[in-house]
Design an enzyme around this catalytic site. Sequence first.
Site, PDB file in Angstrom:
ATOM      1  N   ALA A  10      28.466  19.247  42.690  1.00 28.59           N
ATOM      2  CA  ALA A  10      29.855  19.523  42.337  1.00 28.59           C
ATOM      3  C   ALA A  10      29.988  20.769  41.461  1.00 28.59           C
ATOM      4  O   ALA A  10      31.098  21.199  41.164  1.00 28.59           O
ATOM      5  CB  ALA A  10      30.463  18.313  41.617  1.00 28.59           C
ATOM      6  N   CYS A  11      28.863  21.367  41.067  1.00 32.90           N
ATOM      7  CA  CYS A  11      28.859  22.515  40.155  1.00 32.90           C
ATOM      8  C   CYS A  11      28.591  23.802  40.937  1.00 32.90           C
ATOM      9  O   CYS A  11      27.566  23.927  41.619  1.00 32.90           O
ATOM     10  CB  CYS A  11      27.786  22.300  39.089  1.00 32.90           C
ATOM     11  SG  CYS A  11      27.468  23.746  38.055  1.00 32.90           S
ATOM     12  N   GLY A  12      29.489  24.768  40.815  1.00 35.34           N
ATOM     13  CA  GLY A  12      29.334  26.040  41.514  1.00 35.34           C
ATOM     14  C   GLY A  12      28.091  26.800  41.092  1.00 35.34           C
ATOM     15  O   GLY A  12      27.397  27.392  41.926  1.00 35.34           O
TER      16      GLY A  12
END
Length: 140
Positions: A10-12
């Site tokens: 979920a983390c870019g």
Amino acid sequence: MTVRIYHNPACGTSRNTLAMIRQSGEEPEVVEYLVTPPSREELVALLIALDMSPRDLLREKGTPYAQLGLGDPRLTDGALLDAMMAHPILINLPIVVTEKGVRLCRPSERVLEILANPDIGPFTKEDGEVVISAGLDQAG
């Protein structure tokens, strides 16, 4: 040694780091740390390799950091580790482990410091920023 990334899909920043590793020709062991958090011993070993304290590795954004009162400077390293074990989202990531070292890859291009093949060519991050890897001049 395989490349290992402690990853949050979920983390870019984590997605960009994973993509850079793959573009270097490596297929890393992906540890989704929210599904399979590191053990306390593993986390302590990572902190030692990173030359960081638990406070240095705490993530505030999008976590229960404030609700848990983790900004209190009187908290011990042990108390901070307890909080990270109870709430793995507090562990700042991505952390990448290779035979060349361990890095907290913030920003994601820090991974290039420890890849066997850091010459990944121009790489475009999700936000559009272009990273020119080590060994390449700006002309490409």
